[in-house]
Design an enzyme around this catalytic site. Structure first.
Site, short mmCIF file in Angstrom:
data_model
loop_
_atom_site.label_atom_id
_atom_site.label_comp_id
_atom_site.label_asym_id
_atom_site.label_seq_id
_atom_site.Cartn_x
_atom_site.Cartn_y
_atom_site.Cartn_z
N VAL A 91 -22.74 59.33 -27.83
CA VAL A 91 -21.68 59.14 -28.83
C VAL A 91 -20.50 60.04 -28.48
O VAL A 91 -20.67 61.24 -28.26
CB VAL A 91 -22.15 59.50 -30.26
CG1 VAL A 91 -21.05 59.23 -31.27
CG2 VAL A 91 -23.41 58.73 -30.63
N LYS A 145 -23.26 53.52 -32.05
CA LYS A 145 -22.95 54.96 -32.10
C LYS A 145 -23.04 55.47 -33.54
O LYS A 145 -23.54 56.57 -33.79
CB LYS A 145 -21.57 55.21 -31.51
CG LYS A 145 -21.52 54.96 -30.00
CD LYS A 145 -20.10 54.94 -29.49
CE LYS A 145 -20.03 54.81 -27.98
NZ LYS A 145 -18.70 54.42 -27.51
N GLU A 190 -26.70 63.63 -26.30
CA GLU A 190 -25.36 64.04 -26.72
C GLU A 190 -24.28 63.08 -26.19
O GLU A 190 -23.32 62.75 -26.90
CB GLU A 190 -25.08 65.47 -26.21
CG GLU A 190 -23.71 66.02 -26.54
CD GLU A 190 -23.50 66.19 -28.04
OE1 GLU A 190 -24.18 67.00 -28.65
OE2 GLU A 190 -22.63 65.48 -28.60
#
Ligand code: HSE
Length: 323
Positions: free
Chosen positions: A127, A200, A124
């Site tokens: 990004v 990302k 998590e």
């Protein structure tokens, strides 16, 4: 007790440690058991740190401790981080990371190794720093066909563009200021040339579409070519210049791009300033959903990392009850 290890005690690793200490009580309540850092691996000297007894320079100390079930990898890069992550997952330990370079280059392989060994690999924090985006994509928005994901996913360049707009200064001066404040790295290439944000966008594409873009469908342009004059002209036309990442499916292929774009001032992305990130997910039923918050920094990123740790810890507690 659920024991964890932290690999790499930089800004994000130390932020994660601090969070587990400061919020220990509430984490214990939410998990149903206490979550404690048992080992911290770093090659630097932390003998004067209050938690000095937890430090080791040897990753084997983590591998040889069967009581450690979750490993936080905040080393960064792909050298030691790749090797240690592979070994931890192959040994059945769960791994949580903020390392977007590693996730975007070896994430598929690492997720496979995790699956084979009954472990999970969660990212998590890779990004958007503290902005929740991976789990909402996987869970809350899972019912939608995702039409596009776009937004600002790099805090350093957003800080530089904001400074250039507000103070009318050049890219070079804004970069120097960002470096002096510790926002930009000494070698800022990854951020300013778009490598960090394209990684990302690929991680988001993988999460939303099940695969990353092939190199020929990937296009990254940074902000080093943006001049004070470009920003002034955009401002006069009622626009801000923002580094916008995009990920979508087109002709059955995943396409990812990053480039500076003129964003009209009435678009919410135009007023996302400084190190903040904002990511818009366009779903075919939900419409546009925007996720906004601090995209970098030790405390914000630790929030995402420990969120992943809590998810795994809850599963460990639930499986104990089933056994
Ligand atoms: N260099 C990154 C950025 C750090 O500026 O967004 C957080 O991923």
């Amino acid at each position: 007790m659920i024991n964890i290890a932290i690999l790499g005690f930089g800004i994000v690793g130390s932020g994660s440690y601090d969070l587990t200490v400061q919020n220990a009580g509430l984490i214990e309540k939410k998990v149903g058991d206490s979550v404690k850092v048992k080992k911290i691996v770093d090659i630097l000297d932390f003998s004067k740190h209050p938690a000095w007894s937890l430090f080791t320079k040897n990753f084997d100390d983590v591998m040889n401790d069967p009581s450690i079930s979750i490993v936080i990898e905040t080393i960064g890069g792909t050298r030691f981080a790749y090797d240690f992550t592979k070994r931890a997952l192959a040994g059945g330990k769960n791994v949580v990371t903020s390392n977007k370079e590693l996730v975007s280059t070896h994430g598929l392989e690492l997720a496979e190794i995790a699956k084979k060994n009954n472990a999970v690999y969660l990212f998590e924090a890779s990004v958007g720093g503290g902005v929740p985006i991976i789990r909402p994509l996987k869970q809350c928005l899972a019912a939608n066909e995702i039409e596009e994901i776009f937004g600002i996913v790099n805090g350093t360049t957003n800080y530089i563009l904001t400074k250039m707009r507000d103070e009318g200064i050049s890219f070079e001066d804004a970069l120097k200021e960002a470096q002096a404040k510790g926002y930009a790295e000494k070698n800022p290439t990854d951020d300013i040339e778009g490598h960090d944000p394209i990684r990302k966008m690929n991680i988001l594409a993988w999460t939303a579409f099940g695969k990353m873009a092939d190199p020929e469908d990937t296009n990254a342009k940074g902000i080093s070519g943006v001049t004070a004059e470009d920003i002034k002209k955009a401002k006069a036309d009622g626009c801000a210049i923002k580094l916008i990442g995009r990920a979508k499916m087109a002709d059955g292929k995943v396409k990812c791009s990053v480039a500076p774009e003129r964003v009209p001032l009435n678009n919410p992305l135009a007023t996302v300033d400084g190190v903040y990130n904002a990511i818009v997910v366009r779903g075919n039923f939900v419409g546009d959903v925007t996720f906004h918050g601090q995209g970098a920094g030790g405390r914000a990123t630790a929030s995402a990392i420990i969120g992943d740790v809590i998810e795994i810890a809850r599963d460990i507690v639930a499986s104990r009850k089933r056994a």
